[in-house]
Scaffold this motif. Structure first.
Motif, PDB file in Angstrom:
ATOM      1  N   THR A 248     -42.821 -16.327  -3.920  1.00  0.00           N
ATOM      2  CA  THR A 248     -43.614 -15.257  -4.309  1.00  0.00           C
ATOM      3  C   THR A 248     -44.729 -16.014  -4.526  1.00  0.00           C
ATOM      4  O   THR A 248     -45.878 -15.230  -5.276  1.00  0.00           O
ATOM      5  CB  THR A 248     -43.444 -14.151  -6.220  1.00  0.00           C
ATOM      6  OG1 THR A 248     -43.317 -15.372  -6.404  1.00  0.00           O
ATOM      7  CG2 THR A 248     -41.969 -13.566  -5.836  1.00  0.00           C
ATOM      8  N   SER A 249     -45.229 -16.435  -4.134  1.00  0.00           N
ATOM      9  CA  SER A 249     -46.330 -17.961  -3.820  1.00  0.00           C
ATOM     10  C   SER A 249     -47.937 -17.296  -3.122  1.00  0.00           C
ATOM     11  O   SER A 249     -48.750 -17.398  -3.589  1.00  0.00           O
ATOM     12  CB  SER A 249     -45.965 -18.981  -3.823  1.00  0.00           C
ATOM     13  OG  SER A 249     -45.368 -18.858  -1.875  1.00  0.00           O
ATOM     14  N   GLU A 250     -46.930 -16.266  -2.416  1.00  0.00           N
ATOM     15  CA  GLU A 250     -48.073 -15.597  -1.629  1.00  0.00           C
ATOM     16  C   GLU A 250     -48.382 -14.561  -1.933  1.00  0.00           C
ATOM     17  O   GLU A 250     -49.591 -14.225  -1.274  1.00  0.00           O
ATOM     18  CB  GLU A 250     -48.139 -15.682   0.195  1.00  0.00           C
ATOM     19  CG  GLU A 250     -46.866 -17.003   0.873  1.00  0.00           C
ATOM     20  CD  GLU A 250     -48.737 -18.157   0.623  1.00  0.00           C
ATOM     21  OE1 GLU A 250     -49.534 -17.534   0.752  1.00  0.00           O
ATOM     22  OE2 GLU A 250     -48.226 -19.306   1.335  1.00  0.00           O
ATOM     23  N   TRP A 251     -48.003 -14.122  -3.149  1.00  0.00           N
ATOM     24  CA  TRP A 251     -48.221 -12.672  -3.860  1.00  0.00           C
ATOM     25  C   TRP A 251     -49.712 -13.219  -4.203  1.00  0.00           C
ATOM     26  O   TRP A 251     -49.922 -14.412  -5.140  1.00  0.00           O
ATOM     27  CB  TRP A 251     -47.391 -12.407  -4.599  1.00  0.00           C
ATOM     28  CG  TRP A 251     -45.672 -11.931  -4.060  1.00  0.00           C
ATOM     29  CD1 TRP A 251     -45.796 -12.355  -3.393  1.00  0.00           C
ATOM     30  CD2 TRP A 251     -44.642 -11.056  -4.223  1.00  0.00           C
ATOM     31  NE1 TRP A 251     -44.644 -11.634  -1.960  1.00  0.00           N
ATOM     32  CE2 TRP A 251     -43.890 -10.798  -3.251  1.00  0.00           C
ATOM     33  CE3 TRP A 251     -44.578 -10.487  -5.781  1.00  0.00           C
ATOM     34  CZ2 TRP A 251     -42.982 -10.231  -3.632  1.00  0.00           C
ATOM     35  CZ3 TRP A 251     -43.752  -9.383  -5.212  1.00  0.00           C
ATOM     36  CH2 TRP A 251     -42.887  -9.978  -4.938  1.00  0.00           C
ATOM     37  N   GLY A 252     -50.116 -11.681  -4.988  1.00  0.00           N
ATOM     38  CA  GLY A 252     -51.773 -11.525  -4.963  1.00  0.00           C
ATOM     39  C   GLY A 252     -51.340 -11.643  -6.249  1.00  0.00           C
ATOM     40  O   GLY A 252     -49.987 -11.012  -6.921  1.00  0.00           O
ATOM     41  N   SER A 253     -52.825 -12.512  -7.559  1.00  0.00           N
ATOM     42  CA  SER A 253     -52.621 -12.489  -8.566  1.00  0.00           C
ATOM     43  C   SER A 253     -51.914 -11.136  -9.812  1.00  0.00           C
ATOM     44  O   SER A 253     -50.714 -10.797 -10.949  1.00  0.00           O
ATOM     45  CB  SER A 253     -52.861 -13.660  -9.063  1.00  0.00           C
ATOM     46  OG  SER A 253     -54.710 -13.106  -9.420  1.00  0.00           O
ATOM     47  N   SER A 254     -52.124 -10.378  -8.583  1.00  0.00           N
ATOM     48  CA  SER A 254     -52.706  -8.876  -9.611  1.00  0.00           C
ATOM     49  C   SER A 254     -51.280  -7.801  -9.104  1.00  0.00           C
ATOM     50  O   SER A 254     -51.325  -6.841  -9.932  1.00  0.00           O
ATOM     51  CB  SER A 254     -54.101  -7.517  -9.726  1.00  0.00           C
ATOM     52  OG  SER A 254     -54.269  -7.769  -7.547  1.00  0.00           O
ATOM     53  N   HIS A 255     -50.722  -8.305  -8.702  1.00  0.00           N
ATOM     54  CA  HIS A 255     -49.104  -7.611  -8.248  1.00  0.00           C
ATOM     55  C   HIS A 255     -48.468  -7.573  -9.464  1.00  0.00           C
ATOM     56  O   HIS A 255     -48.156  -8.078 -10.250  1.00  0.00           O
ATOM     57  CB  HIS A 255     -48.432  -8.431  -7.317  1.00  0.00           C
ATOM     58  CG  HIS A 255     -47.239  -8.133  -7.368  1.00  0.00           C
ATOM     59  ND1 HIS A 255     -45.921  -6.789  -8.156  1.00  0.00           N
ATOM     60  CD2 HIS A 255     -47.406  -7.056  -5.728  1.00  0.00           C
ATOM     61  CE1 HIS A 255     -45.107  -6.300  -6.854  1.00  0.00           C
ATOM     62  NE2 HIS A 255     -45.769  -6.075  -5.862  1.00  0.00           N
ATOM     63  N   PRO A 256     -48.404  -6.350  -9.868  1.00  0.00           N
ATOM     64  CA  PRO A 256     -47.668  -5.481 -10.853  1.00  0.00           C
ATOM     65  C   PRO A 256     -46.620  -6.031 -11.729  1.00  0.00           C
ATOM     66  O   PRO A 256     -46.279  -6.356 -13.208  1.00  0.00           O
ATOM     67  CB  PRO A 256     -47.951  -4.324 -10.963  1.00  0.00           C
ATOM     68  CG  PRO A 256     -47.843  -3.737  -9.515  1.00  0.00           C
ATOM     69  CD  PRO A 256     -47.891  -4.997  -8.983  1.00  0.00           C
ATOM     70  N   SER A 257     -45.279  -6.506 -10.442  1.00  0.00           N
ATOM     71  CA  SER A 257     -45.072  -7.890 -11.766  1.00  0.00           C
ATOM     72  C   SER A 257     -44.926  -8.753 -12.274  1.00  0.00           C
ATOM     73  O   SER A 257     -44.255  -9.224 -13.127  1.00  0.00           O
ATOM     74  CB  SER A 257     -43.934  -8.146  -9.952  1.00  0.00           C
ATOM     75  OG  SER A 257     -44.754  -9.089  -9.613  1.00  0.00           O
ATOM     76  N   GLY A 266     -44.823 -17.462  -7.614  1.00  0.00           N
ATOM     77  CA  GLY A 266     -44.533 -18.522  -7.080  1.00  0.00           C
ATOM     78  C   GLY A 266     -44.182 -19.132  -8.196  1.00  0.00           C
ATOM     79  O   GLY A 266     -42.942 -20.046  -8.107  1.00  0.00           O
ATOM     80  N   THR A 267     -43.367 -18.673  -9.817  1.00  0.00           N
ATOM     81  CA  THR A 267     -43.286 -20.049 -10.687  1.00  0.00           C
ATOM     82  C   THR A 267     -41.837 -19.454 -11.217  1.00  0.00           C
ATOM     83  O   THR A 267     -41.284 -19.753 -11.635  1.00  0.00           O
ATOM     84  CB  THR A 267     -43.357 -19.318 -11.973  1.00  0.00           C
ATOM     85  OG1 THR A 267     -44.048 -18.270 -12.221  1.00  0.00           O
ATOM     86  CG2 THR A 267     -45.198 -19.907 -11.929  1.00  0.00           C
ATOM     87  N   THR A 268     -41.130 -17.820  -9.764  1.00  0.00           N
ATOM     88  CA  THR A 268     -39.936 -17.282 -10.545  1.00  0.00           C
ATOM     89  C   THR A 268     -39.708 -16.043  -9.364  1.00  0.00           C
ATOM     90  O   THR A 268     -41.058 -16.263  -8.647  1.00  0.00           O
ATOM     91  CB  THR A 268     -39.604 -16.711 -11.880  1.00  0.00           C
ATOM     92  OG1 THR A 268     -38.123 -16.460 -11.682  1.00  0.00           O
ATOM     93  CG2 THR A 268     -40.751 -15.722 -12.357  1.00  0.00           C
ATOM     94  N   SER A 269     -38.285 -16.010  -9.560  1.00  0.00           N
ATOM     95  CA  SER A 269     -38.418 -14.587  -8.453  1.00  0.00           C
ATOM     96  C   SER A 269     -38.498 -13.064  -8.816  1.00  0.00           C
ATOM     97  O   SER A 269     -38.778 -13.287 -10.206  1.00  0.00           O
ATOM     98  CB  SER A 269     -36.760 -14.556  -8.270  1.00  0.00           C
ATOM     99  OG  SER A 269     -35.940 -15.110  -9.479  1.00  0.00           O
TER     100      SER A 269
END
Length: 295
Positions: A248-257, A266-269
């Motif tokens: 998840t390293s490329e995901w935006g930090s605002s992703h609700p997950s 990027g820290t976990t699945s």
């Protein structure tokens, strides 16, 4: 054997249309994290439920309570999960390709589209259409391919382009084994959690729109697909599809997950449950898994 889009459409059309008729269109919260306007309160209980990153989110929209990590995929795990339940008769249907292609599908054409469908510019329907068009026109994240399908043919063409022109495929979806109007409650994971064989996959999520639109995407990063049997506190039985994204390293930090799980990119699945009207296309295997559509 080569599968043309026409032949594949003939094979899967009865299955897809049946699924689409029985199921309803809902927001693809796993992709865009859109608030669905739900007024339900968070689940509370007096049990000894041990799931730390779900304990502190009583103010989060219940419709976002679909996220977990691979560590949570274990027999006996109990957690609140949202599965949308709505009237199938209100579900917008997929249009034939010729009809869908005759109508512009563009944010630039939104004023004309609102006029065509008879929606006021300040209406909830207009906002939903705008959000869908904006999401469909947004750039994919790194190592992702995305496409918004407005017809069955276009959805099959995209899935085939990712999975291989000469490959058949299966369609996986969450299945509700009992009838219930409860959409948000605690579920317990039962025996026989199973990883599905999916060297490649295409996920298609329903989007709010006057007719059927699916947001389909595929990532080249490592993903896993699981079948997870669930039992709700009220006795509901669900055979759920869970997709886990290992990078998840490329995901935006605002992703609700990340908000729900209280983690950083990027820290976990990050895994998520699929609602019943979302589809997963995977390459066809010789032996199909019981309980899921094999096409």
């Amino acid at each position: 054997m080569h599968y043309s889009a026409t032949n594949m459409a003939e094979n899967v059309l009865p299955w897809i249309l049946l699924l689409h008729f029985l199921l309803i269109m809902c927001s693809s919260y796993g992709i865009i994290g859109r608030e669905l306007g739900m007024n339900h309160g968070a689940i509370t209980s007096n049990d000894d439920h041990k799931h730390d990153h779900h304990h502190h989110h009583h103010d989060i929209d219940p419709s976002l309570m679909v996220f977990l990590t691979m560590k949570d995929l274990k027999v006996g795990q109990r957690m609140p999960i949202y599965f949308p339940k709505r009237d199938p008769s209100t579900s917008p249907k997929l249009w034939p390709k010729q009809e869908a292609d005759s109508v512009p599908f563009s944010l630039e054409k939104l004023p004309q589209l609102l006029q065509l469908f008879g929606f006021a510019g300040d209406s909830a329907q207009a906002k939903a259409m705008e959000d869908t068009l904006r999401e469909c026109e947004s750039k994919p994240i790194k190592r992702e391919v995305k496409f918004c399908a407005t017809s069955l043919d276009s959805m099959l063409d995209f899935a085939q382009s990712i999975l291989g022109k000469d490959s058949g495929f299966r369609v996986l979806s969450t299945s509700h084994k009992t009838k219930s109007s409860v959409s948000f409650q605690n579920y317990t994971m039962l025996e026989d959690i199973k990883e599905m064989e999916a060297p490649k996959m295409v996920a298609c999520h329903t989007m709010p729109y006057p007719y059927g639109v699916f947001y389909c995407h595929s990532q080249t990063t490592l993903n896993k697909v699981y079948r997870v049997p669930l039992e709700g506190d009220n006795g509901d039985k669900v055979e759920a599809i869970v997709v886990c994204h290992l990078d998840t390293s490329e995901w935006g930090s605002s992703h609700p997950s990340f908000q729900v799980l209280a983690v950083k990119p990027g820290t976990t699945s990050v895994c998520h449950f699929f609602p019943a009207d979302n589809l997963i296309f995977v390459p066809k295997v010789v032996q199909s898994d019981a309980g899921f559509s094999a096409i």
